[in-house]
Design a protein around this motif. Structure first.
Motif, PDB file in Angstrom:
ATOM      1  N   MET A 218       2.456   0.447  -2.741  1.00 50.38           N
ATOM      2  CA  MET A 218       3.162  -0.693  -2.144  1.00 50.38           C
ATOM      3  C   MET A 218       2.163  -1.645  -1.509  1.00 50.38           C
ATOM      4  N   LYS A 219       2.371  -2.869  -1.753  1.00 51.08           N
ATOM      5  CA  LYS A 219       1.431  -3.870  -1.242  1.00 51.08           C
ATOM      6  C   LYS A 219       2.155  -4.806  -0.301  1.00 51.08           C
ATOM      7  N   LYS A 220       1.617  -4.941   0.898  1.00 47.35           N
ATOM      8  CA  LYS A 220       2.262  -5.788   1.909  1.00 47.35           C
ATOM      9  C   LYS A 220       2.135  -7.251   1.536  1.00 47.35           C
ATOM     10  N   ILE A 221       3.240  -7.955   1.613  1.00 45.72           N
ATOM     11  CA  ILE A 221       3.248  -9.364   1.243  1.00 45.72           C
ATOM     12  C   ILE A 221       2.985 -10.222   2.457  1.00 45.72           C
ATOM     13  N   GLY A 222       2.016 -11.091   2.349  1.00 45.17           N
ATOM     14  CA  GLY A 222       1.752 -12.038   3.436  1.00 45.17           C
ATOM     15  C   GLY A 222       2.768 -13.159   3.368  1.00 45.17           C
ATOM     16  N   LEU A 223       3.450 -13.401   4.459  1.00 46.84           N
ATOM     17  CA  LEU A 223       4.519 -14.392   4.452  1.00 46.84           C
ATOM     18  C   LEU A 223       4.084 -15.700   5.071  1.00 46.84           C
TER      19      LEU A 223
ATOM     20  N   ASN B 265      -3.700   5.285  10.362  1.00 50.34           N
ATOM     21  CA  ASN B 265      -4.379   4.569   9.285  1.00 50.34           C
ATOM     22  C   ASN B 265      -5.864   4.387   9.598  1.00 50.34           C
ATOM     23  N   LEU B 266      -6.184   4.122  10.859  1.00 50.43           N
ATOM     24  CA  LEU B 266      -7.585   3.963  11.258  1.00 50.43           C
ATOM     25  C   LEU B 266      -8.367   5.266  11.053  1.00 50.43           C
ATOM     26  N   ILE B 267      -7.708   6.383  11.331  1.00 51.35           N
ATOM     27  CA  ILE B 267      -8.348   7.685  11.121  1.00 51.35           C
ATOM     28  C   ILE B 267      -8.647   7.892   9.636  1.00 51.35           C
ATOM     29  N   LEU B 268      -7.687   7.520   8.785  1.00 49.57           N
ATOM     30  CA  LEU B 268      -7.889   7.650   7.340  1.00 49.57           C
ATOM     31  C   LEU B 268      -8.997   6.721   6.849  1.00 49.57           C
ATOM     32  N   MET B 269      -9.068   5.521   7.435  1.00 50.07           N
ATOM     33  CA  MET B 269     -10.123   4.583   7.060  1.00 50.07           C
ATOM     34  C   MET B 269     -11.502   5.139   7.413  1.00 50.07           C
ATOM     35  N   GLU B 270     -11.575   5.787   8.582  1.00 45.62           N
ATOM     36  CA  GLU B 270     -12.839   6.383   9.009  1.00 45.62           C
ATOM     37  C   GLU B 270     -13.252   7.504   8.047  1.00 45.62           C
ATOM     38  N   LYS B 271     -12.279   8.315   7.637  1.00 48.98           N
ATOM     39  CA  LYS B 271     -12.562   9.385   6.688  1.00 48.98           C
ATOM     40  C   LYS B 271     -13.010   8.815   5.346  1.00 48.98           C
ATOM     41  N   ARG B 272     -12.371   7.706   4.944  1.00 46.24           N
ATOM     42  CA  ARG B 272     -12.724   7.075   3.675  1.00 46.24           C
ATOM     43  C   ARG B 272     -14.161   6.562   3.694  1.00 46.24           C
ATOM     44  N   LEU B 273     -14.559   5.965   4.810  1.00 47.04           N
ATOM     45  CA  LEU B 273     -15.910   5.439   4.942  1.00 47.04           C
ATOM     46  C   LEU B 273     -16.944   6.559   4.909  1.00 47.04           C
ATOM     47  N   LYS B 274     -16.654   7.670   5.600  1.00 50.49           N
ATOM     48  CA  LYS B 274     -17.572   8.808   5.611  1.00 50.49           C
ATOM     49  C   LYS B 274     -17.699   9.407   4.216  1.00 50.49           C
ATOM     50  N   ASN B 275     -16.579   9.429   3.491  1.00 48.74           N
ATOM     51  CA  ASN B 275     -16.591  10.001   2.148  1.00 48.74           C
ATOM     52  C   ASN B 275     -17.387   9.136   1.175  1.00 48.74           C
ATOM     53  N   GLU B 276     -17.454   7.839   1.455  1.00 51.59           N
ATOM     54  CA  GLU B 276     -18.199   6.939   0.579  1.00 51.59           C
ATOM     55  C   GLU B 276     -19.706   7.194   0.662  1.00 51.59           C
ATOM     56  N   LEU B 277     -20.159   7.763   1.759  1.00 55.13           N
ATOM     57  CA  LEU B 277     -21.584   8.073   1.897  1.00 55.13           C
ATOM     58  C   LEU B 277     -21.978   9.229   0.981  1.00 55.13           C
TER      59      LEU B 277
ATOM     60  N   THR C  57      -3.647  10.407  -1.012  1.00 60.56           N
ATOM     61  CA  THR C  57      -2.320  11.029  -0.886  1.00 60.56           C
ATOM     62  C   THR C  57      -1.789  10.879   0.535  1.00 60.56           C
ATOM     63  N   ALA C  58      -2.663  11.113   1.513  1.00 59.68           N
ATOM     64  CA  ALA C  58      -2.267  10.987   2.920  1.00 59.68           C
ATOM     65  C   ALA C  58      -1.889   9.549   3.242  1.00 59.68           C
ATOM     66  N   TYR C  59      -2.629   8.585   2.670  1.00 55.73           N
ATOM     67  CA  TYR C  59      -2.347   7.165   2.917  1.00 55.73           C
ATOM     68  C   TYR C  59      -0.985   6.777   2.353  1.00 55.73           C
TER      69      TYR C  59
ATOM     70  N   LYS D 218       1.576   8.691   1.805  1.00 54.86           N
ATOM     71  CA  LYS D 218       2.620   9.324   2.618  1.00 54.86           C
ATOM     72  C   LYS D 218       2.826   8.554   3.924  1.00 54.86           C
ATOM     73  N   LEU D 219       1.721   8.125   4.529  1.00 53.80           N
ATOM     74  CA  LEU D 219       1.790   7.358   5.777  1.00 53.80           C
ATOM     75  C   LEU D 219       2.506   6.035   5.549  1.00 53.80           C
ATOM     76  N   LEU D 220       2.172   5.371   4.442  1.00 54.85           N
ATOM     77  CA  LEU D 220       2.791   4.085   4.128  1.00 54.85           C
ATOM     78  C   LEU D 220       4.290   4.233   3.920  1.00 54.85           C
ATOM     79  N   LYS D 221       4.695   5.291   3.221  1.00 50.54           N
ATOM     80  CA  LYS D 221       6.121   5.530   2.985  1.00 50.54           C
ATOM     81  C   LYS D 221       6.848   5.797   4.298  1.00 50.54           C
ATOM     82  N   ARG D 222       6.212   6.565   5.184  1.00 53.58           N
ATOM     83  CA  ARG D 222       6.824   6.836   6.496  1.00 53.58           C
ATOM     84  C   ARG D 222       7.024   5.550   7.282  1.00 53.58           C
ATOM     85  N   LYS D 223       5.993   4.700   7.266  1.00 55.31           N
ATOM     86  CA  LYS D 223       6.089   3.436   7.991  1.00 55.31           C
ATOM     87  C   LYS D 223       7.188   2.555   7.405  1.00 55.31           C
ATOM     88  N   TYR D 224       7.241   2.452   6.083  1.00 56.92           N
ATOM     89  CA  TYR D 224       8.244   1.611   5.427  1.00 56.92           C
ATOM     90  C   TYR D 224       9.657   2.111   5.723  1.00 56.92           C
TER      91      TYR D 224
END
Length: 240
Positions: A1-6, A141-153, A165-167, A169-175
């Protein structure tokens, strides 16, 4: 799902003209206090067709208290901005959900946004209630972003898949939370506003549920009309 800028949320340019309502015309009375501010200027703005329109300006000289009388056809997001003069501070804009009646804004010069306390608006109270839970989603989401950055190293596909997968699930919960919140507050203009600003690309069945929950006066509000048109246009586009 992609958030639409209004477009209704995009501040593109500040209109040069200023429109000030007379006290007799006004149906919104705003009073406030910016503690610590002795000299400066406050601007009250709203968004019209992607443009930030100046609806009032207030000069502060000696007294940190201020007052404004404006007219609104229906509740909507306004922005109280502070002109600090020569400064690099980004803490200069305070969005709030205004509505007819008496609204009080109390804040400080040091933390203009963070210290703000706004009373007198049902829609603003509901907006803040929504954000209290919404901030938890943002923190996760910030925690997941931090994990993503560490994984990129040191890329690890298993970790990458786990984070994605976690992201999702988080997005669906928020929606789902947002859709439920909007549908259960169909008597407030914050409902179509959240549907437009937070979950515009959610499954159409959720948008239909929100639209059916809107009370007649909410459906006729500024955001209610925009939401109704958006749902209609999206249904037409999906049929093609």
């Amino acid at each position: 799902m992609k958030k639409i800028g209004l477009a209704l949320l995009a501040v593109v340019v500040l209109a040069s003209c200023e429109k000030k309502e007379t006290v007799a015309d006004a149906n919104v009375h705003i009073t406030g206090d910016v503690k610590g501010l002795s000299q400066g200027k406050l601007y009250l703005q709203k968004i019209e067709d992607t443009v930030a329109v100046l609806i009032d300006s207030i000069i502060i000289s000696g007294d940190s208290r201020f007052e404004s009388h404006i007219k609104l056809d229906s509740p909507e997001i306004l922005y109280l901005s502070l002109d600090r003069g020569q400064t690099n501070s980004i803490d200069n804009s305070l969005p709030f959900f205004a509505e007819p009646g008496n609204i009080k804004i109390e804040t400080t010069l040091k933390h203009f946004f963070a210290d703000a306390k706004i009373t007198g608006s049902k829609n603003h109270d509901l907006w803040m209630e929504y954000k209290e839970i919404g901030n938890r989603f943002n923190d996760e989401n910030l925690i997941l972003m931090e994990k993503r950055l560490k994984n990129e190293l040191k890329p690890n596909q298993t970790v990458t898949d786990s984070i994605e997968t976690a992201y999702q699930k988080l997005l669906k919960r928020k929606y789902r939370y947002t859709a439920h919140f909007a549908a259960t507050h169909g008597d407030a203009v914050v409902a179509p506003y959240l549907a437009l600003s937070e979950i515009a690309d959610i499954n159409m069945s959720y948008l239909d549920t929100i639209q059916k929950s809107l009370k007649p006066d909410v459906a006729k509000s500024k955001y209610g009309k925009i939401f109704t048109k958006y749902v209609k246009d999206r249904k037409a586009a999906e049929k093609k």
